[in-house]
Design a protein around this motif. Structure first.
Motif, PDB file in Angstrom:
ATOM      1  N   ASN A 237      12.106  89.941  56.834  1.00 16.53           N
ATOM      2  CA  ASN A 237      10.710  89.888  56.391  1.00 16.53           C
ATOM      3  C   ASN A 237       9.918  90.872  57.262  1.00 16.53           C
ATOM      4  O   ASN A 237       9.732  90.654  58.463  1.00 16.53           O
ATOM      5  N   LEU A 238       9.491  91.972  56.659  1.00 16.53           N
ATOM      6  CA  LEU A 238       8.821  93.036  57.413  1.00 16.53           C
ATOM      7  C   LEU A 238       7.481  92.559  57.955  1.00 16.53           C
ATOM      8  O   LEU A 238       6.697  91.933  57.240  1.00 16.53           O
ATOM      9  N   ILE A 239       7.226  92.871  59.238  1.00 13.39           N
ATOM     10  CA  ILE A 239       5.950  92.521  59.868  1.00 13.39           C
ATOM     11  C   ILE A 239       5.094  93.781  60.030  1.00 13.39           C
ATOM     12  O   ILE A 239       4.014  93.890  59.455  1.00 13.39           O
ATOM     13  N   LYS A 240       5.601  94.746  60.823  1.00 11.60           N
ATOM     14  CA  LYS A 240       4.849  95.979  61.073  1.00 11.60           C
ATOM     15  C   LYS A 240       5.814  97.142  61.264  1.00 11.60           C
ATOM     16  O   LYS A 240       6.974  96.941  61.625  1.00 11.60           O
ATOM     17  N   ILE A 241       5.295  98.348  61.017  1.00  9.48           N
ATOM     18  CA  ILE A 241       6.003  99.587  61.329  1.00  9.48           C
ATOM     19  C   ILE A 241       5.142 100.365  62.309  1.00  9.48           C
ATOM     20  O   ILE A 241       3.960 100.621  62.042  1.00  9.48           O
ATOM     21  N   PHE A 242       5.709 100.724  63.462  1.00  7.84           N
ATOM     22  CA  PHE A 242       4.984 101.422  64.518  1.00  7.84           C
ATOM     23  C   PHE A 242       5.409 102.881  64.560  1.00  7.84           C
ATOM     24  O   PHE A 242       6.546 103.228  64.233  1.00  7.84           O
ATOM     25  N   GLN A 243       4.501 103.711  65.011  1.00  9.22           N
ATOM     26  CA  GLN A 243       4.783 105.146  65.102  1.00  9.22           C
ATOM     27  C   GLN A 243       5.718 105.455  66.268  1.00  9.22           C
ATOM     28  O   GLN A 243       6.609 106.290  66.166  1.00  9.22           O
ATOM     29  N   GLY A 244       5.550 104.755  67.392  1.00  9.81           N
ATOM     30  CA  GLY A 244       6.387 104.974  68.556  1.00  9.81           C
ATOM     31  C   GLY A 244       7.571 104.031  68.571  1.00  9.81           C
ATOM     32  O   GLY A 244       7.807 103.248  67.642  1.00  9.81           O
ATOM     33  N   SER A 245       8.332 104.116  69.648  1.00  8.91           N
ATOM     34  CA  SER A 245       9.481 103.240  69.826  1.00  8.91           C
ATOM     35  C   SER A 245       9.037 101.984  70.566  1.00  8.91           C
ATOM     36  O   SER A 245       8.580 102.059  71.710  1.00  8.91           O
ATOM     37  N   PHE A 246       9.116 100.835  69.902  1.00  9.80           N
ATOM     38  CA  PHE A 246       8.697  99.532  70.438  1.00  9.80           C
ATOM     39  C   PHE A 246       7.221  99.544  70.829  1.00  9.80           C
ATOM     40  O   PHE A 246       6.821  99.037  71.866  1.00  9.80           O
ATOM     41  N   GLY A 247       6.400 100.138  69.981  1.00  9.77           N
ATOM     42  CA  GLY A 247       4.970 100.149  70.224  1.00  9.77           C
ATOM     43  C   GLY A 247       4.326 101.388  69.624  1.00  9.77           C
ATOM     44  O   GLY A 247       4.949 102.141  68.883  1.00  9.77           O
ATOM     45  N   GLY A 248       3.045 101.560  69.936  1.00  5.65           N
ATOM     46  CA  GLY A 248       2.320 102.716  69.437  1.00  5.65           C
ATOM     47  C   GLY A 248       1.413 102.350  68.280  1.00  5.65           C
ATOM     48  O   GLY A 248       1.245 101.172  67.939  1.00  5.65           O
ATOM     49  N   PRO A 249       0.804 103.355  67.641  1.00  5.56           N
ATOM     50  CA  PRO A 249      -0.086 103.077  66.499  1.00  5.56           C
ATOM     51  C   PRO A 249       0.675 102.443  65.337  1.00  5.56           C
ATOM     52  O   PRO A 249       1.851 102.726  65.107  1.00  5.56           O
ATOM     53  N   THR A 250      -0.016 101.568  64.609  1.00  8.56           N
ATOM     54  CA  THR A 250       0.591 100.862  63.486  1.00  8.56           C
ATOM     55  C   THR A 250       0.536 101.729  62.235  1.00  8.56           C
ATOM     56  O   THR A 250      -0.550 102.136  61.797  1.00  8.56           O
ATOM     57  N   LEU A 251       1.687 102.032  61.666  1.00 14.52           N
ATOM     58  CA  LEU A 251       1.739 102.820  60.426  1.00 14.52           C
ATOM     59  C   LEU A 251       1.579 101.940  59.198  1.00 14.52           C
ATOM     60  O   LEU A 251       0.984 102.347  58.202  1.00 14.52           O
ATOM     61  N   TYR A 252       2.131 100.725  59.242  1.00 16.49           N
ATOM     62  CA  TYR A 252       2.065  99.826  58.067  1.00 16.49           C
ATOM     63  C   TYR A 252       2.108  98.388  58.567  1.00 16.49           C
ATOM     64  O   TYR A 252       2.850  98.064  59.508  1.00 16.49           O
ATOM     65  N   GLU A 253       1.317  97.540  57.939  1.00 15.68           N
ATOM     66  CA  GLU A 253       1.319  96.103  58.225  1.00 15.68           C
ATOM     67  C   GLU A 253       1.479  95.348  56.922  1.00 15.68           C
ATOM     68  O   GLU A 253       0.762  95.619  55.945  1.00 15.68           O
ATOM     69  N   ASN A 254       2.416  94.428  56.894  1.00 11.43           N
ATOM     70  CA  ASN A 254       2.728  93.700  55.667  1.00 11.43           C
ATOM     71  C   ASN A 254       1.639  92.665  55.380  1.00 11.43           C
ATOM     72  O   ASN A 254       1.454  91.732  56.174  1.00 11.43           O
ATOM     73  N   PRO A 255       0.901  92.787  54.258  1.00  9.01           N
ATOM     74  CA  PRO A 255      -0.145  91.793  53.966  1.00  9.01           C
ATOM     75  C   PRO A 255       0.418  90.452  53.511  1.00  9.01           C
ATOM     76  O   PRO A 255      -0.280  89.437  53.565  1.00  9.01           O
ATOM     77  N   HIS A 256       1.679  90.438  53.034  1.00 10.64           N
ATOM     78  CA  HIS A 256       2.281  89.191  52.543  1.00 10.64           C
ATOM     79  C   HIS A 256       2.982  88.400  53.642  1.00 10.64           C
ATOM     80  O   HIS A 256       3.534  87.335  53.370  1.00 10.64           O
TER      81      HIS A 256
END
Length: 349
Positions: A237-256
Motif C-alpha cells: 500500500n503506497l504511502i509516499k514517494i520521495f525525491q531523495g534516498s530515505f527522505g527529501g521532498p515529497t514527489l507523490y502522496e497517496n490520497p487513499h
C-alpha cells in the motif's frame, strides 16, 4: 651427488601434458609403458554456460530494523533466496536515523536497498530506495504469505532469472511509471551474474487492484506453460514517494492511504457505536414499560357473535336453612347422618 635444481627451472621448461590412458586393444610392453610416438590427447575443459560479460552491476541490500516478527523475518529470507544479486546485513537499531542506511549501502557496495521497518510490533513498512541519489518509496506491507506455506506448491531453480510482469496501469500514471522502473532495477536479476543461473522459469507479477500493488511469484511449467504459485506473496500500500534516498521532498502522496492507527481507531469507534445503540434501545423499552397504558375503546362489533343465556325464574327462600354441625370426626358425622335418615323414614311411614 645430484646437481641442485635451479630456481624457476620448472617455469621456463615446457609444462607437463596429461597422458592418455592406453586403450583396451593396445598391449603394454614389458618393463612398463613407454612413451608412444603419437603425441597424447590433451584434456580440454568445457567453456562456461554463459560466455557473456557481467555488465549490470546492480546489488541490493535487504535488511530490517529491530522488532520484526517471525513472518517478516521469513519474508526477508525468501526475497534473499529469490534474488541472487542481494546482500544481507545486521538489524538496524530503532534509534538510528534512516539516512544512515545510505552509508551502510556504500560500505556494502550496494546501489539499491530494501529496508523493512517495524512499528508497534504489528505494523510493517517497506522502503525501496535507489541509494544514494534517490528516489525512494515507502509502502505499508499487508497480507504476507511466505514460501514455507503448504498452499505454495510451485518450485523453481535457485538463482534463476525471473520475468517481470506489470499491470497496464503502470504505464498510464506517472507515479506508477516511476515505481515500475524502481521495481525493474531492484527485482530484476542482472544478466550473466556470477550467482545466477542461465534459466528463466518463474515470473514476478505486479498487479494494481484496490489502489494497492499485489506481488505474486509463479513457476512456469514447461509442458503446457501453465503457472503455479511459488511464493512469497504480499500487498504493498503506497504511502509516499520521495525525491531523495530515505527522505527529501515529497514527489507523490497517496490520497487513499489510511494509517493502521486510524484504521484501528475506526474499528473501536464502530464497536462503541453498536454498544451505545443497544443501550439506547434498552432505555427506550424501560420507558415504554413504565408509561401509562392507553385504554382502547370498546369495539361494538365484538358483541355480534355472543348468544345470551336463558333467563331462569328467580326463587325466593323464606325459611332459614338449617345450620350444619361442624364435626371434625368423620365417624360421628356418619352417625348423625344415619340418625337423620331414620327419622325421615319414620315420619314418611
Amino acid at each position: 651427488m645430484a646437481a641442485k635444481r635451479k630456481r624457476g627451472a620448472l617455469a621456463t621448461g615446457k609444462a607437463k601434458r596429461a597422458r592418455s590412458a592406453p586403450s583396451a586393444g593396445e598391449a603394454v610392453p614389458e618393463g612398463g609403458p613407454r612413451e608412444p610416438s603419437v603425441p597424447p590427447q590433451e584434456y580440454s575443459i568445457p567453456p562456461p554456460v554463459s560466455q557473456g560479460k557481467w555488465k549490470n552491476k546492480e546489488r541490493v541490500l535487504i535488511f530490517s530494523s529491530r522488532g520484526i516478527n517471525f513472518r517478516t523475518r521469513h519474508l526477508m529470507q525468501d526475497l534473499r533466496t529469490l534474488m541472487p544479486h542481494s546482500k544481507a546485513d545486521t538489524k538496524m537499531d530503532r534509534k538510528d536515523q534512516l539516512f544512515v542506511i545510505n552509508e551502510v549501502c556504500e560500505m556494502k557496495n550496494c546501489n539499491k536497498c530494501i529496508f523493512f521497518e517495524a512499528k508497534k510490533k504489528q505494523d510493517l513498512y517497506m522502503w525501496l530506495s535507489n541509494t544514494p541519489q534517490g528516489p525512494s518509496a515507502k509502502f505499508l506491507v499487508q497480507n504476507i504469505h511466505t514460501l514455507a506455506e503448504l498452499k505454495m506448491t510451485g518450485n523453481c531453480l535457485r538463482g534463476s532469472r525471473p520475468l517481470l510482469s506489470f499491470d497496464p496501469i503502470f504505464d498510464r500514471e506517472p507515479h506508477y511509471a516511476l515505481l515500475k522502473e524502481l521495481f525493474i532495477q531492484i527485482f530484476g536479476t542482472p544478466q550473466y551474474h556470477p550467482k545466477s543461473q542461465p534459466f528463466v522459469d518463474h515470473v514476478f507479477t505486479f498487479t494494481i487492484t484496490d489502489e494497492r500493488i499485489w506481488f505474486r511469484n509463479y513457476q512456469i511449467i514447461e509442458e503446457d506453460a501453465s503457472l503455479v504459485e511459488i511464493g512469497p506473496r504480499f500487498v504493498l500500500n503506497l504511502i509516499k514517494i520521495f525525491q531523495g534516498s530515505f527522505g527529501g521532498p515529497t514527489l507523490y502522496e497517496n490520497p487513499h492511504y489510511q494509517s493502521p492507527n486510524m484504521h484501528r481507531r475506526l474499528i473501536r469507534l464502530s464497536v462503541a457505536a453498536k454498544f451505545r445503540e443497544k443501550q439506547q434501545v434498552k432505555e427506550v423499552q424501560k420507558i415504554k414499560k413504565k408509561g401509562t397504558k392507553v385504554l382502547v375503546e370498546e369495539d361494538p362489533t365484538e358483541v355480534v357473535f355472543e348468544t345470551p343465556a336463558e333467563e331462569k325464574p328467580v326463587e325466593i327462600q323464606f325459611v332459614k336453612p338449617e345450620s350444619k354441625p361442624i364435626v371434625k370426626d368423620k365417624k360421628k358425622l356418619r352417625k348423625i347422618q344415619r340418625k337423620k335418615q331414620k327419622k325421615l323414614f319414620r315420619t314418611e311411614g
